[in-house]
Design an enzyme around this catalytic site. Sequence first.
Site, PDB file in Angstrom:
ATOM      1  N   SER A  92       0.785  -1.350   0.051  1.00  0.00           N
ATOM      2  CA  SER A  92       0.027   0.019   0.027  1.00  0.00           C
ATOM      3  C   SER A  92       0.854   1.361  -0.179  1.00  0.00           C
ATOM      4  O   SER A  92       0.709   2.235  -0.568  1.00  0.00           O
ATOM      5  CB  SER A  92      -0.891   0.157   1.339  1.00  0.00           C
TER       6      SER A  92
ATOM      7  N   GLY B  23       1.320   5.381  -1.685  1.00  0.00           N
ATOM      8  CA  GLY B  23       1.965   6.763  -1.361  1.00  0.00           C
ATOM      9  C   GLY B  23       3.463   6.328  -0.403  1.00  0.00           C
ATOM     10  O   GLY B  23       3.711   5.407  -0.139  1.00  0.00           O
TER      11      GLY B  23
ATOM     12  N   ASN C 175       3.479   7.270   7.952  1.00  0.00           N
ATOM     13  CA  ASN C 175       2.986   7.196   6.333  1.00  0.00           C
ATOM     14  C   ASN C 175       2.117   8.163   5.792  1.00  0.00           C
ATOM     15  O   ASN C 175       1.798   9.160   6.583  1.00  0.00           O
ATOM     16  CB  ASN C 175       2.733   5.622   6.068  1.00  0.00           C
ATOM     17  N   LEU C 176       1.840   8.094   4.780  1.00  0.00           N
ATOM     18  CA  LEU C 176       0.949   8.987   4.400  1.00  0.00           C
ATOM     19  C   LEU C 176      -0.678   9.257   4.855  1.00  0.00           C
ATOM     20  O   LEU C 176      -1.166  10.127   4.775  1.00  0.00           O
ATOM     21  CB  LEU C 176       0.646   8.733   2.483  1.00  0.00           C
ATOM     22  N   CYS C 177      -1.013   8.134   5.760  1.00  0.00           N
ATOM     23  CA  CYS C 177      -2.218   8.127   6.507  1.00  0.00           C
ATOM     24  C   CYS C 177      -2.013   8.048   7.776  1.00  0.00           C
ATOM     25  O   CYS C 177      -2.962   7.727   8.642  1.00  0.00           O
ATOM     26  CB  CYS C 177      -3.026   6.823   5.788  1.00  0.00           C
TER      27      CYS C 177
ATOM     28  N   GLU D 119      -1.153   5.772   9.852  1.00  0.00           N
ATOM     29  CA  GLU D 119      -0.983   4.549  11.081  1.00  0.00           C
ATOM     30  C   GLU D 119      -0.073   3.528  10.885  1.00  0.00           C
ATOM     31  O   GLU D 119       0.092   2.849  11.747  1.00  0.00           O
ATOM     32  CB  GLU D 119      -2.294   3.834  10.250  1.00  0.00           C
TER      33      GLU D 119
ATOM     34  N   GLY E  77     -11.475   4.338   2.741  1.00  0.00           N
ATOM     35  CA  GLY E  77     -12.719   4.598   2.456  1.00  0.00           C
ATOM     36  C   GLY E  77     -13.456   4.110   1.550  1.00  0.00           C
ATOM     37  O   GLY E  77     -14.384   3.241   1.631  1.00  0.00           O
ATOM     38  N   SER E  78     -12.996   4.100   0.117  1.00  0.00           N
ATOM     39  CA  SER E  78     -13.787   3.554  -0.824  1.00  0.00           C
ATOM     40  C   SER E  78     -14.060   2.121  -0.645  1.00  0.00           C
ATOM     41  O   SER E  78     -15.012   1.391  -1.396  1.00  0.00           O
ATOM     42  CB  SER E  78     -13.466   3.928  -2.459  1.00  0.00           C
ATOM     43  N   ILE E  79     -12.994   1.257  -0.363  1.00  0.00           N
ATOM     44  CA  ILE E  79     -12.937  -0.083  -0.100  1.00  0.00           C
ATOM     45  C   ILE E  79     -14.023  -0.700   0.839  1.00  0.00           C
ATOM     46  O   ILE E  79     -14.770  -1.530   0.626  1.00  0.00           O
ATOM     47  CB  ILE E  79     -11.648  -0.557   0.189  1.00  0.00           C
TER      48      ILE E  79
END
Length: 720
Positions: A171, A200, A380-382, A384, A582-584
């Site tokens: 990811s 990312g 990271n980019l999110c 977590e 989100g979309s998942i």
Amino acid sequence: MSLKELTDVTYFELNNEINRPVDNQIPLHKDKEALAAFFKENVEPNTMIFSSIPEKITYLIEHDYLEKEFIEKYDMAFIEELYDYLFAQNFEFKSFMAAYKFYSQYALKNNAGTQYLERYEDRVAFNALYYADGDQELAKNLAEEMIYQRYQPATPSFLNAGRKRRGELVSCFLLQVTDDMNSIGRSINSALQLSRIGGGVGISLSNLREAGSPIKGFEGAASGVVPVMKLFEDSFSYSNQLGQRQGAGVVYLDVFHPDIEMFLSTKKENADEKIRVKTLSLGLTVPDKFYELTRENKEMYLFSPYSIEREYGVPFSYINITEKYDELVANPNIRKTKINARDLENEISKLQQESGYPYIINIDEANRQNPIDGKIIMSNLCSEILQVQTPSVINDRQEYEELGTDISCNLGSTNIPNLMESPDFGKSVRTMTRALTFITDSSDIEVVPSIRNGNRLNHTIGLGAMGLHSYFAKNQMIYGSEESLDFTNVYFMLLNYWTLVASNQIAKERGESFSNFEKSDYANGTYFDRYIEDVVTPKFDKVKALFANIDIPTAADWQALKENVMRDGLYHQNRLAVAPNGSISYINDTSASIHPITRLVEERQEKKIGKIYYPAPYLSNDTLPYYTSAYDMDMRKVIDVYATAQKHVDQGMSLTLFMRSDIPEGLYEWKTETTKQTTRDLNILRHYAFHKGIKSIYYIRTFTEDEEEIGSNHCESCVI
């Protein structure tokens, strides 16, 4: 005609009717009509038909849609048996959004984009066969977990598994830059390569010397971190997978770095174009000392990374600022400047109001809770992923004299409402851990040796969760209530326990543990003592009933696990992380991550399509009172939920704070003079999160009076 250009369809209009109340009721049946119309008008007439499963798989392999290697690990008779099982489960999407998202973004299509080559069962089958790596029993177990949507691999994994022409399964990635030109140059190349293959990229710039620091004895020669940020931004813009996606990156800087004010200025609305960064995300690593200085309204010193590395022999990121603050202040060999701590705190909050940035990593808290030998220095980019790293040393030939460890993220998520219905909770989680283990084992990012090295040594994964608010509403619990915290506590304890059991079993089977296991709190057993001494069990009758058919580990179970781990080790250095996903989550027909929903009927703007509406899962007259929008909720309740889960999650969680620009009256007791959102509101909430043991804060999303959202998610790798 492309599948995106179909005309004379009714499903968009039917879906849009959800947003037009009839007799003050949401016409939810219109979404079911849209779903049926989507299959009748779009999916069924445009799906390539095959007479048998062997014919389909042969076609996909011969036309370079599917890899043959993983298929050849199984007898075709077994594959047909697996398909028979999947079709017998009669899977159905529950909403138009779920089906639309799957077929538009995940289902394999022919080269012309005019026909679907996969149904949901196909994507599940290929995922299961791919991750099981020839193990028929594991393939069947994985197929069961995914067809019942108890387990959802992250987008890169779910999308790419088994495909001949694909990106990586991981990811996102984390890189640290050290204070020399060779490292900067190598890191820019690494960012280009990692952005090219997908995902990312997080980059730590805290080790770079500040603007004006000396270079080889020349005073005032260094340009600081901002020009390097611009180089990375340009790299991500250029390396965008042939224009298919915007390269995505985040840069982290320590709040005690001398360039901190200029770093924040790069995201301001009125920033000079010479320093402004438009697409790069910003994050701060914040030691405990900053909270102390702001609380006491004191001056704070910013310390030169250049002089710290000369004095202590280690990069800036590896100095414990909180512990050595007074020593650094007193040391005449450390270059330093002074600013007011609260002024900086207010600048952080102003920027979060304007843009949603910066992310906040409570770096001392992350390390305090870390059972692994070493230091966490970034995320990271999110926000977590929180894992230890070691720096690399690169020579003038751009070769690694010392190969450090950087990070790749191998993510997946449990679907809480569905996993709670599993006939065997522990078996489900163990199966998911096996799937993620295959991803870390098969990942081989050769082009960035430090990423490859970290993955090979540490085998890290990140199993998370989605659908928490959906589960609360379904079972009529208020988000943030004592009952909801009780459930959260037990659920995440169970994820922790069963991933530990699985990791221990894999280590025993392979005779291998992660690097430096012997120096961890797992190896000496102290990690398990809190579970043995204070066993986590449901406290409320409602929560006891929800877990009635699920085994809760006893003190004896934890003691046995402790002994097993001390004897046989753990395969994975890290196991748990909660991404924003989100979309998942739409495909799973559940609420995203573990935060509250934002709207009863969510409005999504789809490219070239227009608006699509998505009603909250399980929405009915019975669940309506339990679906409060995040924007109308006291964020301390959200922090409480995350803090409860965080006690069991060895990495971090993408905690987003949802604010209104005009805060509902009575929501916060300190709002006595104005309802307008102020920097003080965000300051108070960040301090509250810090004191609750929160490791990271992702976006600050502000809902404005003109119904715009500031600070929406941009990390597609974790979010979609």
